[in-house]
Design an enzyme around this catalytic site. Structure first.
Site, mmCIF file in Angstrom:
data_model
loop_
_atom_site.group_PDB
_atom_site.id
_atom_site.type_symbol
_atom_site.label_atom_id
_atom_site.label_comp_id
_atom_site.label_asym_id
_atom_site.label_seq_id
_atom_site.Cartn_x
_atom_site.Cartn_y
_atom_site.Cartn_z
ATOM 1 N N HIS A 46 98.595 67.829 -18.822
ATOM 2 C CA HIS A 46 97.936 69.131 -18.663
ATOM 3 C C HIS A 46 96.762 68.986 -17.688
ATOM 4 O O HIS A 46 96.526 67.899 -17.160
ATOM 5 C CB HIS A 46 97.436 69.636 -20.019
ATOM 6 C CG HIS A 46 98.542 69.820 -20.998
ATOM 7 N ND1 HIS A 46 98.924 68.843 -21.871
ATOM 8 C CD2 HIS A 46 99.359 70.870 -21.199
ATOM 9 C CE1 HIS A 46 99.952 69.271 -22.590
ATOM 10 N NE2 HIS A 46 100.235 70.502 -22.207
ATOM 11 N N SER A 70 103.591 74.438 -22.474
ATOM 12 C CA SER A 70 102.127 74.487 -22.491
ATOM 13 C C SER A 70 101.513 74.446 -21.093
ATOM 14 O O SER A 70 100.350 74.787 -20.913
ATOM 15 C CB SER A 70 101.573 73.341 -23.337
ATOM 16 O OG SER A 70 102.114 72.115 -22.904
ATOM 17 N N ASP A 106 95.927 62.442 -22.088
ATOM 18 C CA ASP A 106 96.634 63.590 -21.539
ATOM 19 C C ASP A 106 96.516 63.616 -20.018
ATOM 20 O O ASP A 106 95.522 64.074 -19.469
ATOM 21 C CB ASP A 106 96.100 64.883 -22.160
ATOM 22 C CG ASP A 106 96.912 66.096 -21.730
ATOM 23 O OD1 ASP A 106 97.770 65.943 -20.832
ATOM 24 O OD2 ASP A 106 96.688 67.188 -22.275
#
Ligand SMILES: *[C@@H]1O[C@H](CO)[C@@H](O)[C@H](O)[C@H]1NC(C)=O
Ligand SMILES: *[C@@H]1O[C@H](CO)[C@@H](O)[C@H](O)[C@H]1NC(C)=O
Ligand SMILES: *[C@@H]1O[C@H](CO)[C@@H](O)[C@H](O)[C@H]1NC(C)=O
Ligand SMILES: *[C@@H]1O[C@H](CO)[C@@H](O)[C@H](O)[C@H]1NC(C)=O
Length: 353
Positions: free
Chosen positions: A333, A104, A330
């Protein structure tokens, strides 16, 4: 006389162009060594009007209150990077394909590039096509027949369902057939190598003839990169395809690494680490990656984004990534607009040099 003035003007213009080119093509300049500076012309796009940005990366929409993190530009110490020009990129990609292959973080990188192109050329028409089982999603800018593709591949090497369970094969890359003949390939894998427990997507690791329940993950990663390197040597025609490795995208879960041991991962971080050096320990994965890349005979460009991204403890979605990843924290990312835009500026600077 008038003629003379024109001549002078032409001469000056030429000088300026040569100077600009000199700056961007400065081969002795390490573009990965520099610092983050505030630039009021940033961000490069407004994510709210980018049709590509994933919900999980759209921190502004997810109500992240601070905005300063949007305005940092990467400034190498010894030279300047060319500014990104999406129209020029589309012209250069006419009839061609660029493909991001990896986990990702590659998706993060890919969507950033799409938003940057869209912001440069908002009128460019595009169509999207998802190739179900293969894990590929392709945007084609139809006026240019330029394809910008993401191929979701967590480990680059294969995972095969066998009688005993799902086996990760450290020396096999059958998906490589999807990468053949692609003009620009940008690879990445790392974040899933340390994953254990219920979300680990394999049950065994196969190395040669031997099958293990588990093994040292850094060593396994090294073996997979070695396999990938052999794939590059066996399959890439350097006259047709340019190969990049995205480098190791860092996380910010432990404030001790940047002198704030009480910090709750990256939550509430509003500014980068000042200066050029991150105080934490260097990435072991990057060391392994660099060692393996040295053994590849065909040209591969490492986008060495680890250090510059390490400084950006402020760049992650943290609570503003919709909680889809990592239980609402998170720090792995990156918000878009944000740090991957810089990876793309670096990529852009290397693509045509
Ligand atoms: C990244 O940082 C490490 C540790 O400070 C240093 O050894 C290395 O040379 C740096 N790499 C780049 C590309 O700046
Ligand atoms: C981004 O676009 C949205 C929607 O058009 C608009 O409301 C917002 O003001 C824009 N943000 C910036 C910083 O220009
Ligand atoms: C090119 O890089 C060298 C070494 O980093 C630096 O001294 C020089 O000023 C740079 N030249 C330009 C035009 O940026
Ligand atoms: C954070 O890093 C420090 C220094 O490396 C280490 O002592 C500590 O155990 C780490 N904390 C966590 C929660 O992993």
């Amino acid at each position: 006389m008038v003629f003379k003035v024109h001549q002078h003007f032409g001469f000056l213009l030429l000088l300026v162009i040569v100077f600009i080119n000199g700056e961007c093509k400065n081969s002795s300049c390490d573009v990965f060594h520099g610092s983050w500076v505030i630039d009021q012309s940033y961000p490069l796009y407004n994510a709210s009007v980018c049709p590509f940005v994933g919900k999980e990366f759209d921190c502004v929409k997810n109500k992240r209150p601070d905005q300063q993190y949007l305005q940092y530009r990467w400034q190498p110490h010894a030279c300047s990077l060319s500014r990104f020009n999406g129209r020029y990129l589309l012209e250069k990609l006419r009839g061609k394909t660029i493909m991001f292959v990896g986990d990702s973080l590659s998706k993060n990188h890919w969507l950033s590039l799409l938003c940057m192109i869209h912001s440069s050329v908002p009128s460019a028409h595009f169509v999207v096509k998802a190739y179900g089982a293969s894990g590929m999603t392709a945007y084609t800018f139809t006026d240019y027949e330029a394809k910008v593709i993401y191929h979701h591949s967590l480990y680059l090497v294969d995972i095969v369902k066998e009688k005993i369970g799902r086996v990760m094969k450290l020396d096999s890359i059958t998906n490589g057939k999807l990468w053949l003949g692609v003009d620009y390939l940008v690879f990445n894998t790392w974040h899933w190598w340390s994953r254990r427990g219920p979300t680990q997507p394999f049950d065994f690791i196969q190395d040669g003839e031997k099958i293990y329940k588990d093994m040292d993950r850094l060593a396994a990663f090294g073996k997979a990169i070695d396999t990938w390197g052999r794939w590059v040597d066996d399959n890439i025609d350097p006259l047709k395809s340019k190969v990049f490795f995205q480098g190791i995208s860092p996380t910010h879960y432990n404030g001790s690494n940047w002198g704030e041991p009480k910090a709750q991962a990256c939550i509430g971080q509003k500014v980068p680490v000042p200066g050029s050096t991150y105080p934490g320990t260097p990435s072991a994965a990057l060391t392994v990656l660099k060692k393996e890349l040295k053994t590849i005979k065909k040209p591969v460009t490492l986008l060495d984004i680890t250090n510059l991204s390490l400084l950006r403890k402020d760049g992650h979605p943290s609570k503003y990534g919709l909680g889809k990843y990592l239980s609402g924290r998170d720090c792995s990312h990156w918000c878009l607009a944000g740090v991957p835009d810089t990876w793309n500026i670096l990529l852009y600077n290397f693509m045509f040099s």
